[in-house]
Design a protein around this motif. Structure first.
Motif, PDB file in Angstrom:
ATOM      1  N   ARG A 184      -4.386   1.054  -6.187  1.00 24.19           N
ATOM      2  CA  ARG A 184      -5.592   1.124  -5.342  1.00 24.19           C
ATOM      3  C   ARG A 184      -6.657   1.798  -6.190  1.00 24.19           C
ATOM      4  O   ARG A 184      -6.432   2.885  -6.718  1.00 24.19           O
ATOM      5  N   MET A 210       0.816  -1.214   0.000  1.00 24.47           N
ATOM      6  CA  MET A 210       0.000   0.000   0.000  1.00 24.47           C
ATOM      7  C   MET A 210       0.857   1.275   0.000  1.00 24.47           C
ATOM      8  O   MET A 210       0.457   2.290  -0.560  1.00 24.47           O
ATOM      9  N   ARG A 230      -7.542  -7.516  -3.644  1.00 27.23           N
ATOM     10  CA  ARG A 230      -8.120  -7.552  -2.293  1.00 27.23           C
ATOM     11  C   ARG A 230      -9.134  -6.418  -2.172  1.00 27.23           C
ATOM     12  O   ARG A 230      -8.899  -5.330  -2.698  1.00 27.23           O
ATOM     13  N   GLU A 231     -10.232  -6.664  -1.444  1.00 26.82           N
ATOM     14  CA  GLU A 231     -11.250  -5.639  -1.192  1.00 26.82           C
ATOM     15  C   GLU A 231     -10.987  -4.988   0.154  1.00 26.82           C
ATOM     16  O   GLU A 231     -10.646  -5.670   1.122  1.00 26.82           O
ATOM     17  N   ARG A 232     -11.175  -3.676   0.219  1.00 26.34           N
ATOM     18  CA  ARG A 232     -11.110  -2.980   1.508  1.00 26.34           C
ATOM     19  C   ARG A 232     -12.391  -3.286   2.272  1.00 26.34           C
ATOM     20  O   ARG A 232     -13.496  -3.076   1.753  1.00 26.34           O
ATOM     21  N   GLY A 236     -11.644  -1.326   7.528  1.00 20.27           N
ATOM     22  CA  GLY A 236     -10.388  -0.746   7.057  1.00 20.27           C
ATOM     23  C   GLY A 236      -9.333  -1.766   6.682  1.00 20.27           C
ATOM     24  O   GLY A 236      -8.337  -1.415   6.050  1.00 20.27           O
ATOM     25  N   SER A 237      -9.518  -3.014   7.078  1.00 23.03           N
ATOM     26  CA  SER A 237      -8.526  -4.030   6.708  1.00 23.03           C
ATOM     27  C   SER A 237      -8.809  -4.515   5.279  1.00 23.03           C
ATOM     28  O   SER A 237      -9.803  -4.121   4.665  1.00 23.03           O
ATOM     29  N   TRP A 238      -7.929  -5.350   4.767  1.00 25.82           N
ATOM     30  CA  TRP A 238      -8.061  -5.839   3.395  1.00 25.82           C
ATOM     31  C   TRP A 238      -8.494  -7.289   3.411  1.00 25.82           C
ATOM     32  O   TRP A 238      -7.944  -8.105   4.147  1.00 25.82           O
ATOM     33  N   GLN A 289     -16.482   1.064  -3.275  1.00 31.20           N
ATOM     34  CA  GLN A 289     -15.695  -0.084  -2.836  1.00 31.20           C
ATOM     35  C   GLN A 289     -14.268   0.126  -3.307  1.00 31.20           C
ATOM     36  O   GLN A 289     -14.031   0.318  -4.501  1.00 31.20           O
ATOM     37  N   GLU A 290     -13.330   0.095  -2.364  1.00 26.97           N
ATOM     38  CA  GLU A 290     -11.922   0.199  -2.762  1.00 26.97           C
ATOM     39  C   GLU A 290     -11.332  -1.198  -2.916  1.00 26.97           C
ATOM     40  O   GLU A 290     -11.664  -2.110  -2.154  1.00 26.97           O
ATOM     41  N   SER A 309      -3.095   5.478  -6.902  1.00 25.20           N
ATOM     42  CA  SER A 309      -4.536   5.509  -6.603  1.00 25.20           C
ATOM     43  C   SER A 309      -5.316   6.018  -7.802  1.00 25.20           C
ATOM     44  O   SER A 309      -4.962   7.060  -8.368  1.00 25.20           O
TER      45      SER A 309
END
Ligand SMILES: [Cu+2]
Length: 488
Positions: free
Chosen positions: A396, A338, A417-419, A423-425, A440-441, A343
């Motif tokens: 991202r 990250m 991976r989805e956020r 806040g975690s992945w 959705q990040e 981004s």
């Protein structure tokens, strides 16, 4: 199927892919570069022939006339393509439909030229013509294949099948079962309802069938089990548009993989959303008594539940339960980093209840309907990429769904991976379901050069604007290294 071995001394399979030895003349044979140890077992080549053509199949059983469908090798689903992690597959695709087609190998990490996307990675295969696909299988898990031309019609008429890549040492289970779940829109005479190209389906939730099929038969599918036994149940959603919410009555199966890749096992205490294109691998411990029976239900539309399956216990006395399942061995994937990530934003607009649609496109991505689809025909030519990323960089992407509709967004060529809300992945997947009016990040590593598709897996959305591509440019001097997946 022919299985034979070839061996390239002093090279691992990824190096072989990178040399182009396996895809000579195709121009884009660039597998992910991974410094892997030399494997003692030579790569095994498994050969298949998949023929797409019309067929007549009794989807509703003997009480109805057979249905005219389109199928791979006269079967719905098409034949299961089964191999072991590290194998190479070589598939001769023979298009015997009256329209162009391709095969996309959904979720398999492969060289761009093998991805099966017309106008982007290859020319569409014309009626009567053949195409040879060949690629390695770097990851164990449950994947699938389907055409990428007029997907709404070709998948809707029955062209889809599953890929099972076994771990080198598969887990100890009593049964390994595949449920390929789809739906189909049939008339009273059991013929496929026509009118695949219509604005209503494109602008709403896609074409929803009126019959749920599991493994090509009207559901529910019966799973016969012995009390105390352990089943690995692999689920695929091959529907054009239908999102399922699956509830296992009387059981708490353990989710062990999503979209093919192992995750930290967790118990399914409630129901689970299951979008078009998704796979879920479950470990089902049969904890009930002999002769019991339980439903597996779809409750996405609570007022219109579908019975998907029936877990039916036989009369044999219970065998001893096994220890809790500890998880599948991880695949070796590129982990997003990250810090220093690039981004980008992806804004989805349009559809019914919106004034954003244009004359050409029902859906817009970053302000523009992307080609291939406004006329709902086959892919008409490569669109300009939405993004260009340097190979090896972490991306991202914040997907902003400004529409009233669900969009299961599928990214080709990467694992993401989805956020999560905390806040975690989340676990590694190849799609993310973006809810109406939500963001959705996601994060992924741009791992393999080429132009890769991003599209909604509601096929009618995909082919009416909701698609685009991203380009991975091979500029990087220090390639990222993959490592065993940090399972989350
Ligand atoms: Cu969509």
């Amino acid at each position: 199927m022919v299985v034979r071995s070839i061996s390239y001394p002093n090279m691992n399979r990824r190096q072989i892919l990178k040399t182009g030895l396996l895809t000579a003349g195709l121009g884009a044979a660039t597998g992910a570069i991974i410094p892997a140890a030399w494997s003692a077992r030579p790569a095994r080549v498994r050969e298949h022939e998949f023929i797409a053509k019309p067929a007549r199949l009794a989807l509703l059983g003997e009480d109805y006339p057979p249905t005219e469908v389109w199928a791979f090798n006269n079967r719905i689903p098409g034949p299961i393509m089964r191999a072991t992690q590290g194998d190479i597959v070589r598939i001769r695709f023979r298009n015997r439909l009256e329209q162009a087609s391709t095969i996309h190998w959904h979720g398999i990490r492969l060289p761009n030229a093998m991805d099966g996307v017309p106008g982007i990675t290859q020319a569409a295969v014309k009626p009567g013509e053949d195409f040879l696909y060949e690629f390695g299988l770097p990851d164990a898990g449950t994947y699938w294949y389907h055409p990428h031309v007029s997907t709404y019609e070709q998948v809707g008429r029955g062209l889809y099948g599953t890929i099972v890549v076994d771990e080198k040492i598969p887990p100890d289970v009593d049964q390994d079962v595949m449920w390929t779940i789809a739906d189909i829109k049939l008339t009273r005479e059991a013929t496929i309802a026509p009118n695949f190209k219509n604005l209503h389906d494109a602008a709403h939730a896609g074409r929803l069938g009126n019959i749920v099929l599991v493994n090509g038969k009207k559901s529910p599918e019966v799973l016969e089990v012995r009390a105390g036994s352990r089943v690995r149940l692999r689920l695929l959603n091959a529907a054009s548009a239908r999102i399922f919410r699956l509830k296992f009555h009387g059981h708490q199966p353990t989710v062990v993989a999503m979209d093919g890749h192992p995750c930290t096992p967790f118990a399914l205490t409630e129901s689970i959303l299951f979008s078009p294109g998704n796979r879920i691998d479950l470990i089902l411990d049969c904890t009930a008594a002999p002769n019991a029976s339980f439903e597996v239900e779809d409750e996405f539309f609570p007022a219109m539940r579908n019975k998907i399956g029936l877990i039916r216990y036989n009369s044999r006395s219970a065998q001893a339960l096994r220890k809790p399942f500890e998880g599948l061995p991880p695949n070796t994937l590129f982990e997003p980093v990250m810090a220093g990530a690039e981004s980008v934003k992806m804004i989805l607009e349009g559809g019914a209840l919106s004034n954003k649609a244009t004359r050409e496109h029902v859906w817009l991505v970053n302000g523009k309907g992307n080609d291939h689809g406004s006329h709902m025909d086959s892919h008409g030519g490569a669109p300009h990429p939405l993004y260009v990323f340097e190979k090896g960089c972490t991306v991202r992407c914040l997907i902003d769904n400004r529409t009233a509709w669900f969009h299961p967004m599928h990214f080709h060529g990467v694992v993401l991976r989805e956020r999560l809300p905390n806040g975690s992945w989340g676990p590694m997947k190849d799609s993310t379901l973006v809810w109406p009016f939500k963001t959705q990040e996601i994060a992924f590593v741009a791992e393999s050069p080429g132009d890769w598709m991003i599209h909604c897996h509601v096929s009618e959305h995909h082919h009416s604007g909701l698609m685009g591509t991203f380009r991975v440019a091979d500029l990087c001097k220090t390639p990222a290294a993959a490592k065993p997946n940090v399972v989350t």
